[in-house]
Design an enzyme around this catalytic site. Structure first.
Site, mmCIF file in Angstrom:
data_model
loop_
_atom_site.group_PDB
_atom_site.id
_atom_site.type_symbol
_atom_site.label_atom_id
_atom_site.label_comp_id
_atom_site.label_asym_id
_atom_site.label_seq_id
_atom_site.Cartn_x
_atom_site.Cartn_y
_atom_site.Cartn_z
ATOM 1 N N TYR A 41 -52.057 39.012 -53.982
ATOM 2 C CA TYR A 41 -52.206 37.619 -53.551
ATOM 3 C C TYR A 41 -51.787 37.553 -52.095
ATOM 4 O O TYR A 41 -50.703 38.024 -51.737
ATOM 5 C CB TYR A 41 -51.311 36.708 -54.407
ATOM 6 N N TYR A 91 -45.530 35.938 -64.572
ATOM 7 C CA TYR A 91 -46.827 36.603 -64.445
ATOM 8 C C TYR A 91 -47.160 37.408 -65.704
ATOM 9 O O TYR A 91 -48.292 37.397 -66.178
ATOM 10 C CB TYR A 91 -46.853 37.497 -63.197
ATOM 11 N N HIS A 108 -51.497 47.560 -65.020
ATOM 12 C CA HIS A 108 -50.844 47.362 -63.720
ATOM 13 C C HIS A 108 -49.379 47.051 -63.947
ATOM 14 O O HIS A 108 -49.053 46.123 -64.681
ATOM 15 C CB HIS A 108 -51.482 46.189 -62.964
ATOM 16 N N PRO A 167 -56.657 29.193 -60.758
ATOM 17 C CA PRO A 167 -56.699 30.605 -61.146
ATOM 18 C C PRO A 167 -55.594 31.464 -60.539
ATOM 19 O O PRO A 167 -55.459 32.635 -60.893
ATOM 20 C CB PRO A 167 -58.075 31.068 -60.642
ATOM 21 N N LYS A 208 -53.711 32.605 -65.533
ATOM 22 C CA LYS A 208 -53.209 32.156 -66.841
ATOM 23 C C LYS A 208 -54.271 31.567 -67.766
ATOM 24 O O LYS A 208 -54.010 31.380 -68.964
ATOM 25 C CB LYS A 208 -52.114 31.092 -66.639
HETATM 26 C C1 PHB Z 1 -59.857 38.178 -60.820
HETATM 27 O O1 PHB Z 1 -59.768 39.413 -60.894
HETATM 28 O O2 PHB Z 1 -60.939 37.596 -60.881
HETATM 29 C C2 PHB Z 1 -58.586 37.404 -60.701
HETATM 30 C C3 PHB Z 1 -57.368 38.052 -60.703
HETATM 31 C C4 PHB Z 1 -56.196 37.329 -60.588
HETATM 32 C C5 PHB Z 1 -56.270 35.952 -60.481
HETATM 33 C C6 PHB Z 1 -57.482 35.291 -60.481
HETATM 34 C C7 PHB Z 1 -58.657 36.024 -60.582
HETATM 35 O O3 PHB Z 1 -55.109 35.243 -60.372
#
Ligand code: PHB
Ligand code: APR
Length: 395
Positions: free
Chosen positions: A202, A385, A73, A294, A298
């Site tokens: 997000y 990120y 990505h 989460p 990280k």
């Molecule tokens: C996930 O794909 O489970 C996932 C992706 C990004 C995050 C947290 C979980 O920040």
């Protein structure tokens, strides 16, 4: 009585990756795991790998499937209200991230350890690290009703947040920092294709946070912020999809394809750091030393970074009889840890609903607007990120 150079407690990603790297460096090790392989392999967790983590998996020789199946990505999505914006990771940093589930990494690591004949003791009960403040550390455990002692030079505490290693350190030798967030994440894994196959998005909404993620081109992972006291059994699939859709901008809500959930669970959110990460011959790595919410993806990346520093320090110790790397371990790791804590905390504060306070909400939206429309703002998100800013923290 058995003896090894490094006794590793915990067969999660930290313990297995350390075991593999040490083995490749000719360092003898034994992994002691409380659960069964099947139990460890079935845990479902995030799957966003920084390039540095992917490179470490390559160094460990466990990258074949990740390279075949992982999805690169080059940007992430940040949505708020009706706006769906993107942060171009590659344009700002030259780096990208790879989507490859932690469940898959865990499987690949188990296979790699088996292929090299590594020793992993599953269902080891009452694992106890002892005498790590002396020149003769050891670990005792019970297996099939018998008590065993494993003598070693070094104990690696890779046993996660609820493990025994951090808890074995005298309280006076440890300073902990903690923030528990007043909500959880309700996550659903399902088999419709992801709403956006090109990004993790997000979403910050007046109703609360949401996250659109994926495991493959045909498997999606979604989350919504929920109350801590919610019971997962109260959330039907229909109620989940309905609430998710209400939080997404129409550009994502309209193409969203729903389906039966394969897994559904609620996870609390926590920021936590224990300092220092070393006590004599006991070294903490991964979730045993620190937890991030989460939101910044990280957790696994920080665990991998600890393991890299520890594996290199142990190679120096055994190869060159030089303990400088081991002496520097905690400080080196913690600098990166705190930067990742800051980023994960910032992204959490920015995107979640904490109260009905309108002013607070306007501040969140204004900051999201700034981060997604200013070069400097977007670059700072991209650097963190992708982990580029965190590499810099290691010096
Ligand atoms: C996930 O794909 O489970 C996932 C992706 C990004 C995050 C947290 C979980 O920040
Ligand atoms: N004795 C032996 N093993 C133990 C003990 C114990 N007393 N306590 C815990 N364990 C095992 C757990 O069963 C688990 O398999 O230690 C392992 C710890 O694994 P994780 O919790 O996955 O921690 P870590 O390997 O550091 O991985 C960090 O996992 O939790 C995610 O987001 C986190 O991605 C990050 C990564």
């Amino acid at each position: 009585m058995a003896r090894t150079q490094v006794a590793i407690i915990g067969a999660g990603p930290s313990g297995l990756l350390l075991s593999q790297l040490l083995d490749l460096a000719g360092i003898d090790n034994v992994v002691l795991e409380r659960r069964t392989r099947q139990y460890v392999e079935s845990r479902i967790r995030a799957g966003v790998l920084e390039q540095g983590t992917a490179d470490l998996l390559t160094r460990a020789g466990v990258d074949a499937r990740m390279k075949r199946e992982g999805i690169v990505h080059d940007h992430i999505g940040l949505a708020f209200g009706e706006r769906e914006e993107r942060i171009d990771l590659t344009a700002h940093t030259g780096a990208s991230v790879i989507i490859y589930g932690q469940t898959e990494i865990q499987h690949d690591l188990f296979e790699a350890r088996a292929a090299r004949g590594g020793t992993i003791v599953f269902e080891a009960e009452d694992v106890t690290p002892l005498d790590f403040d002396t020149a003769a550390p050891r670990v005792t455990y019970r297996k099939d009703g018998l008590t065993h002692t494993l003598d070693c030079d070094v104990i690696a505490g890779c046993d996660g947040y609820h493990g025994v290693c951090r808890a074995s350190v005298p309280e006076s030798a440890l300073k902990t920092y903690e923030l528990v967030y007043p909500f959880g994440w309700l996550g659903v894994l399902a088999d419709p294709p992801p709403v956006s196959p090109h990004a993790v998005t997000y979403v910050s909404n007046d109703r609360g946070f949401a996250l659109c993620s994926m495991r493959s081109m045909s498997r999606s992972r979604y989350y919504i912020q929920c109350a801590l006291e919610d019971d997962v059994a109260q959330w039907s699939d229909a109620a989940f999809w309905d609430e998710l859709r209400r939080r997404l901008p129409s550009s994502l809500a309209e193409p969203l394809v729903t389906g039966a959930s394969i897994e559904k669970s609620i996870a609390p959110l926590r920021s936590f750091v224990a300092e220092p990460m070393r006590f004599g011959a006991l070294f903490l790595a991964g979730d045993s030393a620190h937890i991030v919410p989460p939101t910044g993806a990280k957790g696994l990346n920080l665990a991998a970074a600890d393991v890299r520093v520890l594996a290199d320090a142990l190679a120096q110790f055994y190869g060159e009889k030089d303990s400088a790397g081991l002496a520097a371990y905690s400080d080196r790791c913690l600098r990166r840890v705190w930067r990742a804590e800051r980023f994960s905390w910032q992204l959490t504060m920015l995107t979640h609903k904490f109260s009905d306070d309108d002013f607070n909400r306007r501040m969140q939206v204004a900051e999201l607007d700034y981060l997604t429309s200013s070069e400097a703002g977007a670059k700072s998100v991209a650097e963190n990120y992708t982990g580029v800013a965190l590499e810099a923290a290691e010096g």
